[in-house]
Design a protein around this motif. Structure first.
Motif, PDB file in Angstrom:
ATOM      1  N   UNK A   1     -17.264   2.453  -8.559  1.00 39.87           N
ATOM      2  CA  UNK A   1     -16.624   2.120  -7.277  1.00 39.87           C
ATOM      3  C   UNK A   1     -15.328   1.330  -7.459  1.00 39.87           C
ATOM      4  N   UNK A   2     -15.079   0.851  -8.664  1.00 36.53           N
ATOM      5  CA  UNK A   2     -13.925  -0.033  -8.909  1.00 36.53           C
ATOM      6  C   UNK A   2     -12.764   0.760  -9.483  1.00 36.53           C
TER       7      UNK A   2
ATOM      8  N   UNK B   1       1.474   0.047 -15.881  1.00 35.05           N
ATOM      9  CA  UNK B   1       0.093  -0.072 -15.379  1.00 35.05           C
ATOM     10  C   UNK B   1      -0.069   0.949 -14.258  1.00 35.05           C
ATOM     11  N   UNK B   2      -1.079   1.782 -14.366  1.00 33.44           N
ATOM     12  CA  UNK B   2      -1.406   2.724 -13.291  1.00 33.44           C
ATOM     13  C   UNK B   2      -2.830   2.422 -12.826  1.00 33.44           C
ATOM     14  N   UNK B   3      -2.949   2.050 -11.562  1.00 30.73           N
ATOM     15  CA  UNK B   3      -4.254   1.790 -10.962  1.00 30.73           C
ATOM     16  C   UNK B   3      -4.627   3.004 -10.111  1.00 30.73           C
ATOM     17  N   UNK B   4      -5.811   3.556 -10.333  1.00 31.25           N
ATOM     18  CA  UNK B   4      -6.258   4.730  -9.561  1.00 31.25           C
ATOM     19  C   UNK B   4      -7.649   4.425  -9.008  1.00 31.25           C
ATOM     20  N   UNK B   5      -7.789   4.570  -7.692  1.00 27.38           N
ATOM     21  CA  UNK B   5      -9.097   4.355  -7.068  1.00 27.38           C
ATOM     22  C   UNK B   5      -9.992   5.559  -7.333  1.00 27.38           C
ATOM     23  N   UNK B   6     -11.280   5.305  -7.637  1.00 26.94           N
ATOM     24  CA  UNK B   6     -12.192   6.435  -7.834  1.00 26.94           C
ATOM     25  C   UNK B   6     -12.610   7.030  -6.489  1.00 26.94           C
ATOM     26  N   UNK B   7     -13.259   8.198  -6.537  1.00 24.53           N
ATOM     27  CA  UNK B   7     -13.763   8.832  -5.322  1.00 24.53           C
ATOM     28  C   UNK B   7     -15.265   9.039  -5.443  1.00 24.53           C
ATOM     29  N   UNK B   8     -15.908   9.143  -4.303  1.00 26.53           N
ATOM     30  CA  UNK B   8     -17.349   9.406  -4.295  1.00 26.53           C
ATOM     31  C   UNK B   8     -17.614  10.848  -4.708  1.00 26.53           C
ATOM     32  N   UNK B   9     -18.729  11.085  -5.334  1.00 20.76           N
ATOM     33  CA  UNK B   9     -19.085  12.441  -5.725  1.00 20.76           C
ATOM     34  C   UNK B   9     -20.597  12.589  -5.752  1.00 20.76           C
TER      35      UNK B   9
END
Length: 369
Positions: free
Chosen positions: A344-345, A357-365
């Motif tokens: 979730x982070x 720095x590349x921040x990428x939010x995860x997705x639900x699956x």
């Protein structure tokens, strides 16, 4: 007015300033390129009131004067003329004759009296940066600005100067891109938000030489880019930019080092099974020395393993594949390091120096066996 210049000089000039010509306006003068030969130089200008570009071209001024010409038709005429010297001549009724070889065009121009030249901006705070570096920084961040006009700040990029460091930040609510550049000198602290459109256009017209420099000047409401014979003036986006430092974390439960090209090519292959507009996540399963990538869609499924160096816990996490591709494509390193906490982070892709720095939010699956 009468002037003579080479086709290549005129074409290069009109193509540069046309980037600032308005397409949607009720003021027809803003759809024009201003050709000004009232001084001892030929200056071309385009200005849509948010972004203005002015460039000086070489040529001979036979008779001084100025004329505003419809940008679309002017650019197309110049583009399609033969490679020879072009003569432009205007009369008192603004009729403009453009001659090149045996080709001769006559178009009606406008008086330049109503044209808005570039605003006069105090150039008190300025920095100098190589053209190559600026082009690279824009390329490595611009993809994660938002095109949603509801939040203006997300349509621009933060330029923050601290001493000898320039930090450039963009975000769209799902990801953040950060690039840090070391400047050759130390400067006063400064924070401004530059429209993405401006940076895109500057990037396109910058020749990009490593030994050529751009002077960037900051005013209260404007930013100015000066390079070669070209000046770009843009309005800044007003408002307080997001507190990025609060979104960044050095904590991680799982750290993965992986060959960048292998990872990028694998994700790229997986997207063959995703139709445009279909939001199918790519599921990454990290176990010991292996990263397994899976995708399931209506078109089929794919899974592939890549060898990795892993520290920490096993983890299964899902991402929008486009966001991973966008970030990986602009990283020049051979291998990349991914830092993750839980499904979730956010995931961080960064190097040891944190120059990117590349921040990428995860997705639900949902897992499908």
């Amino acid at each position: 007015m009468k002037l003579v210049c080479s086709k290549s000089n005129l074409l290069n000039g009109v193509q540069i300033v046309s980037k600032a010509v308005s397409n949607k306006t009720t003021m027809s003068i803003l759809e024009c390129i201003m050709v000004d030969a009232t001084e001892d130089r030929i200056t071309l200008t385009g200005n849509d009131m948010d972004l203005g570009i002015e460039t000086i071209i070489e040529g001979e001024i036979v008779e001084k004067g100025a004329i505003a010409l419809d940008a679309k038709i002017f650019v197309e005429i110049v583009r399609k003329l033969p490679d020879s010297n072009i003569t432009m001549e205007t009369d008192s009724s603004y009729k403009t004759t453009i001659t090149c070889g045996k080709a001769r065009f006559t178009i009606i121009g406008k008086s330049g009296e109503d044209f808005s030249y570039l605003p006069v901006v105090e150039r008190e705070n300025s920095i100098s940066i190589s053209q190559f570096t600026l082009k690279e920084v824009v390329r490595q961040t611009i993809f994660s600005i938002s095109d949603n006009e509801n939040n203006k700040l997300m349509t621009g990029e933060l330029f923050e100067i601290n001493g000898s460091e320039l930090k450039v930040v963009s975000l769209d609510g799902h990801r953040i891109s950060i690039r840090k550049i070391q400047l050759k000198e130390t400067y006063e602290p400064k924070k401004v938000v530059v429209p993405g459109k401006t940076l895109n256009e500057v990037s396109k017209i910058l020749p990009g030489g490593a030994d050529s420099y751009v002077k960037i000047s900051f005013a209260e409401k404007h930013i100015v880019f000066e390079f070669d014979n070209t000046t770009v003036v843009s309005r800044l986006i007003e408002g307080e930019y997001f507190k990025i430092d609060q979104m960044l974390s050095s904590d991680y439960e799982t750290k993965v080092k992986i060959n960048k090209r292998e990872l990028l090519e694998c994700i790229d292959r997986a997207t063959l099974l995703v139709k445009e507009g279909d939001k199918k996540p790519i599921i990454i399963n990290i176990i010991d020395g292996t990263m397994e990538l899976k995708i399931n869609s209506l078109l089929g499924s794919m899974n592939e393993d890549i060898d990795i160096d892993k520290q920490g816990k096993d983890l299964m996490i899902g991402f929008n594949p486009k966001f991973l591709i966008d970030a990986l494509r602009v990283i020049d390193d051979e291998s990349v390091e991914l830092y993750m906490v839980n499904p979730k982070a956010p995931c961080f892709i960064k190097n040891a120096e944190e120059s990117y720095i590349y921040l990428i939010l995860p997705v639900n699956f949902t897992t499908v066996s």
